[in-house]
Design a protein around this motif. Structure first.
Motif, PDB file in Angstrom:
ATOM      1  N   ASN A 172       0.925  -1.248  -0.023  1.00  0.00           N
ATOM      2  CA  ASN A 172      -0.042  -0.068   0.131  1.00  0.00           C
ATOM      3  C   ASN A 172       0.757   1.227  -0.108  1.00  0.00           C
ATOM      4  N   SER A 173       0.267   2.556  -0.629  1.00  0.00           N
ATOM      5  CA  SER A 173       1.091   3.424  -0.528  1.00  0.00           C
ATOM      6  C   SER A 173       1.604   4.130   0.844  1.00  0.00           C
ATOM      7  N   ALA A 174       0.871   3.732   1.844  1.00  0.00           N
ATOM      8  CA  ALA A 174       1.313   4.255   3.136  1.00  0.00           C
ATOM      9  C   ALA A 174       2.507   3.399   3.740  1.00  0.00           C
ATOM     10  N   LEU A 175       2.983   2.362   2.995  1.00  0.00           N
ATOM     11  CA  LEU A 175       3.936   1.469   3.351  1.00  0.00           C
ATOM     12  C   LEU A 175       3.808   0.727   4.569  1.00  0.00           C
ATOM     13  N   THR A 176       2.342   0.544   5.048  1.00  0.00           N
ATOM     14  CA  THR A 176       2.403  -0.056   6.422  1.00  0.00           C
ATOM     15  C   THR A 176       1.995  -1.505   6.170  1.00  0.00           C
ATOM     16  N   LYS A 177       1.704  -1.853   4.940  1.00  0.00           N
ATOM     17  CA  LYS A 177       1.277  -3.266   4.830  1.00  0.00           C
ATOM     18  C   LYS A 177       2.410  -4.137   3.900  1.00  0.00           C
ATOM     19  N   SER A 178       3.100  -5.179   4.446  1.00  0.00           N
ATOM     20  CA  SER A 178       4.167  -5.663   3.482  1.00  0.00           C
ATOM     21  C   SER A 178       4.132  -7.163   3.982  1.00  0.00           C
ATOM     22  N   PHE A 179       4.845  -7.930   3.015  1.00  0.00           N
ATOM     23  CA  PHE A 179       5.301  -9.230   3.195  1.00  0.00           C
ATOM     24  C   PHE A 179       6.558  -9.498   2.647  1.00  0.00           C
ATOM     25  N   GLU A 180       7.082 -10.669   2.920  1.00  0.00           N
ATOM     26  CA  GLU A 180       8.392 -11.096   2.538  1.00  0.00           C
ATOM     27  C   GLU A 180       8.374 -12.578   1.570  1.00  0.00           C
ATOM     28  N   TYR A 181       9.042 -12.470   0.646  1.00  0.00           N
ATOM     29  CA  TYR A 181       8.788 -13.520  -0.393  1.00  0.00           C
ATOM     30  C   TYR A 181      10.192 -13.577  -1.318  1.00  0.00           C
ATOM     31  N   SER A 182      10.201 -14.575  -1.983  1.00  0.00           N
ATOM     32  CA  SER A 182      11.370 -14.458  -3.115  1.00  0.00           C
ATOM     33  C   SER A 182      10.917 -13.448  -4.195  1.00  0.00           C
ATOM     34  N   PRO A 183      11.659 -12.719  -4.857  1.00  0.00           N
ATOM     35  CA  PRO A 183      11.387 -11.655  -6.016  1.00  0.00           C
ATOM     36  C   PRO A 183      10.564 -12.239  -7.076  1.00  0.00           C
ATOM     37  N   TYR A 184      10.333 -13.380  -7.234  1.00  0.00           N
ATOM     38  CA  TYR A 184       9.556 -14.119  -7.979  1.00  0.00           C
ATOM     39  C   TYR A 184       8.400 -15.049  -7.539  1.00  0.00           C
ATOM     40  N   SER A 185       7.284 -14.770  -7.834  1.00  0.00           N
ATOM     41  CA  SER A 185       6.004 -15.450  -7.244  1.00  0.00           C
ATOM     42  C   SER A 185       5.855 -16.739  -7.923  1.00  0.00           C
ATOM     43  N   ASP A 186       5.387 -17.573  -6.995  1.00  0.00           N
ATOM     44  CA  ASP A 186       5.235 -18.865  -7.555  1.00  0.00           C
ATOM     45  C   ASP A 186       3.706 -19.059  -7.861  1.00  0.00           C
ATOM     46  N   TYR A 187       2.951 -18.178  -7.915  1.00  0.00           N
ATOM     47  CA  TYR A 187       1.277 -18.367  -8.084  1.00  0.00           C
ATOM     48  C   TYR A 187       0.726 -17.531  -9.044  1.00  0.00           C
ATOM     49  N   SER A 188       1.757 -16.912 -10.042  1.00  0.00           N
ATOM     50  CA  SER A 188       1.286 -15.991 -11.024  1.00  0.00           C
ATOM     51  C   SER A 188       0.868 -17.038 -12.082  1.00  0.00           C
ATOM     52  N   LYS A 189      -0.077 -17.167 -12.864  1.00  0.00           N
ATOM     53  CA  LYS A 189      -0.519 -18.061 -13.803  1.00  0.00           C
ATOM     54  C   LYS A 189      -1.335 -17.415 -14.754  1.00  0.00           C
ATOM     55  N   GLY A 190      -1.466 -17.978 -16.050  1.00  0.00           N
ATOM     56  CA  GLY A 190      -2.423 -17.575 -16.996  1.00  0.00           C
ATOM     57  C   GLY A 190      -2.504 -16.042 -17.386  1.00  0.00           C
ATOM     58  N   ALA A 191      -3.462 -15.275 -17.247  1.00  0.00           N
ATOM     59  CA  ALA A 191      -3.197 -13.919 -17.798  1.00  0.00           C
ATOM     60  C   ALA A 191      -2.541 -13.103 -16.911  1.00  0.00           C
ATOM     61  N   ASN A 192      -2.122 -13.373 -15.691  1.00  0.00           N
ATOM     62  CA  ASN A 192      -1.477 -12.851 -14.667  1.00  0.00           C
ATOM     63  C   ASN A 192      -0.104 -13.182 -14.724  1.00  0.00           C
ATOM     64  N   ALA A 193       0.403 -13.787 -15.724  1.00  0.00           N
ATOM     65  CA  ALA A 193       1.821 -14.766 -15.524  1.00  0.00           C
ATOM     66  C   ALA A 193       2.964 -13.688 -15.523  1.00  0.00           C
ATOM     67  N   TYR A 194       2.980 -12.562 -16.262  1.00  0.00           N
ATOM     68  CA  TYR A 194       3.907 -11.700 -16.202  1.00  0.00           C
ATOM     69  C   TYR A 194       3.988 -11.056 -14.637  1.00  0.00           C
ATOM     70  N   GLY A 195       3.032 -11.197 -13.691  1.00  0.00           N
ATOM     71  CA  GLY A 195       3.150 -10.849 -12.401  1.00  0.00           C
ATOM     72  C   GLY A 195       4.173 -11.690 -11.642  1.00  0.00           C
ATOM     73  N   VAL A 196       4.841 -12.609 -12.279  1.00  0.00           N
ATOM     74  CA  VAL A 196       6.077 -13.529 -11.746  1.00  0.00           C
ATOM     75  C   VAL A 196       6.893 -12.816 -11.253  1.00  0.00           C
ATOM     76  N   PHE A 197       7.357 -11.655 -11.753  1.00  0.00           N
ATOM     77  CA  PHE A 197       8.556 -10.752 -11.601  1.00  0.00           C
ATOM     78  C   PHE A 197       7.857  -9.733 -10.544  1.00  0.00           C
ATOM     79  N   LEU A 198       8.747  -9.802  -9.520  1.00  0.00           N
ATOM     80  CA  LEU A 198       8.463  -8.952  -8.095  1.00  0.00           C
ATOM     81  C   LEU A 198       6.866  -8.799  -7.874  1.00  0.00           C
ATOM     82  N   HIS A 199       6.147  -9.922  -8.175  1.00  0.00           N
ATOM     83  CA  HIS A 199       4.894 -10.007  -7.721  1.00  0.00           C
ATOM     84  C   HIS A 199       4.085  -9.011  -8.311  1.00  0.00           C
ATOM     85  N   GLY A 200       4.287  -8.656  -9.484  1.00  0.00           N
ATOM     86  CA  GLY A 200       3.421  -7.380 -10.163  1.00  0.00           C
ATOM     87  C   GLY A 200       3.926  -6.082  -9.568  1.00  0.00           C
TER      88      GLY A 200
END
Length: 442
Positions: A327-355
């Motif tokens: 979020n823009s307030a930078l109060t909500k975050s999570f930690e993960y690999s820079p590549y998402s393992d859940y981006s599929k189909g039409a959202n596949a480009y979201g594999v990079f940096l989780h969109g």
């Protein structure tokens, strides 16, 4: 006799009334069953998710605990409940597909109708980088491209087995973009500022005889670089992308470049910045099949659906931990690999940096130089930025569309060495993107 006729007419009227009432009962019964179906289905809805057909996140059920008193009493909470049920009723996607099919039968275009010219060249032929490296192969590929037929519908161009967007030169906005970048260079005096510009697919995909359908991007890139001043270092990816134009450096159904295209852009940046680029071949290849992007969503072209893209990537920096602020307030975050393992189909480009997120922070303890960089980008930067984790101890990635802080204050606070602006040429001519950059000036 008249009494008999009168009685007969009364009986006929009564009989007719009974028939009408019976049809009413049938209508009521059918309507009741339909309402009952949707009422029962409310208890079997999903909660949110991503609609590949509409390319958007579906509404989730609002939490009462997160609702303010004002939102509850002004009706916003119940409006969100309505949005939830509109987005999540049972078989919603099937109903949307059925609606599109019915519209087609009625002769109504549900999107931009495209006609893609047939060609015997397969996806594998286009994507085989090893076979495309020689000049002979390039010449053959260029000859095949020049023989392709092109159809223009709106701003989209159907070229062989791909769809591109025609480029339009918006001179006032382009000049304003250059002016804003120059101001950043003049303001961020303690950092080295770079401006990376990326041509879009149409620049290399459009056959020569159809060049009038799209403005040339190279003169516009040169124009921007002539105006950004001495405090900004230009990084022109045009030449290297043109050199590799017959490789799979852009998607055929989406407006983004592929990771391979981004890698070539990264190597050009490293050349200009005096850095050693990582060897992409040191990493195993990952692949997400059946990717249909924004141009398919706009055109619904069957040729694209029958021969979809794929997202192929090497997880450079994939062993690192990225802190992703949502979020823009930078109060909500999570930690993960820079590549998402859940981006599929039409959202596949979201594999990079989780969109696209306001801010992503990646630290690499193996880089001992202590150098820090910040990348200011739109979505083209998503495939580009992860490579930089092998050159900087700390990497900050800002999406200018969602980040609200003052950039100079951020750079000073984190003692950033290199500030890297990266934009595709459509973004350079977009007033919305330029306004977002101006917002970062404070």
């Amino acid at each position: 006799m008249s009494d008999l006729m009168h009685k007969y007419k009364q009986e006929e009227e009564i009989k007719h009334e009974r028939e009408v009432k019976l049809s009413d009962y049938i209508n009521i019964g059918v309507c009741t069953l339909i309402m009952l179906f949707f009422f029962v289905s409310m208890f079997f809805t999903t909660n949110g998710g991503f609609s590949e057909q509409e390319k958007r996140d579906l509404a989730t059920f609002p939490k009462l605990s997160e609702t303010s008193i004002e939102e509850f009493f002004d009706g916003e909470y119940f409006s969100k409940i309505g949005d939830f049920y509109k987005d999540n009723f049972v078989h919603r996607q099937e109903f949307l597909a059925l609606s599109d099919t019915i519209d087609k039968f009625k002769g109504i275009d549900t999107g931009i109708k495209m006609t893609v010219a047939a060609n015997n060249k397969s996806t594998e032929d286009i994507n085989n980088t090893e076979e495309q490296k020689t000049q002979e192969d390039d010449s053959q590929a260029d000859e095949e491209l020049n023989n392709a037929k092109v159809e223009r519908v709106g701003s989209l161009l159907s070229i062989d087995n791909m769809v591109c967007e025609a480029y339009g030169f918006n001179e006032p906005t382009v000049n304003e973009y250059a002016e804003v970048i120059k101001k950043f260079g003049d303001t961020l005096t303690n950092s080295h500022v770079y401006n990376v510009l990326v041509p879009t697919h149409v620049e290399f995909a459009l056959p020569a005889k159809y060049k009038k359908l799209s403005a040339e991007q190279k003169p516009v890139i040169d124009l921007v670089f002539s105006k950004i001043g001495d405090n900004v270092t230009p990084v022109d990816t045009y030449s290297i992308l043109k050199e590799h134009r017959n490789e799979y450096i852009y998607f055929r159904s989406d407006h983004h470049w592929t990771q391979l295209g981004a890698y070539y852009g990264y190597t050009e940046f490293c050349k200009v910045a005096g850095l050693e680029p990582v060897d992409i071949n040191d990493y195993e290849t990952e692949k997400i099949e059946d990717f249909l992007g924004t141009y398919y969503s706009a055109s619904k072209e069957e040729k694209l659906r029958e021969n979809p893209d794929y997202v192929e990537y090497r997880p450079v920096g994939g062993d690192l931990v990225a802190t992703i602020y949502q979020n823009s307030a930078l109060t909500k975050s999570f930690e993960y690999s820079p590549y998402s393992d859940y981006s599929k189909g039409a959202n596949a480009y979201g594999v990079f940096l989780h969109g696209d997120n306001p801010l992503t922070v990646i630290k690499n303890p193996e880089i001992t130089t202590g150098k820090k960089a910040v990348v200011i980008k739109e979505s083209y930067g998503n495939a580009f930025a992860p490579f930089l984790t092998q050159n900087y101890s700390e990497l900050y990635v800002i999406d200018m569309r969602y980040f609200n802080d003052n950039l100079k204050g951020f750079v000073d606070k984190h003692q950033i060495d290199d500030v890297i602006f990266i934009n595709n040429m459509v973004a350079v001519g977009s007033q919305a993107r330029v306004d977002e950059l101006k917002k970062l000036l404070g």
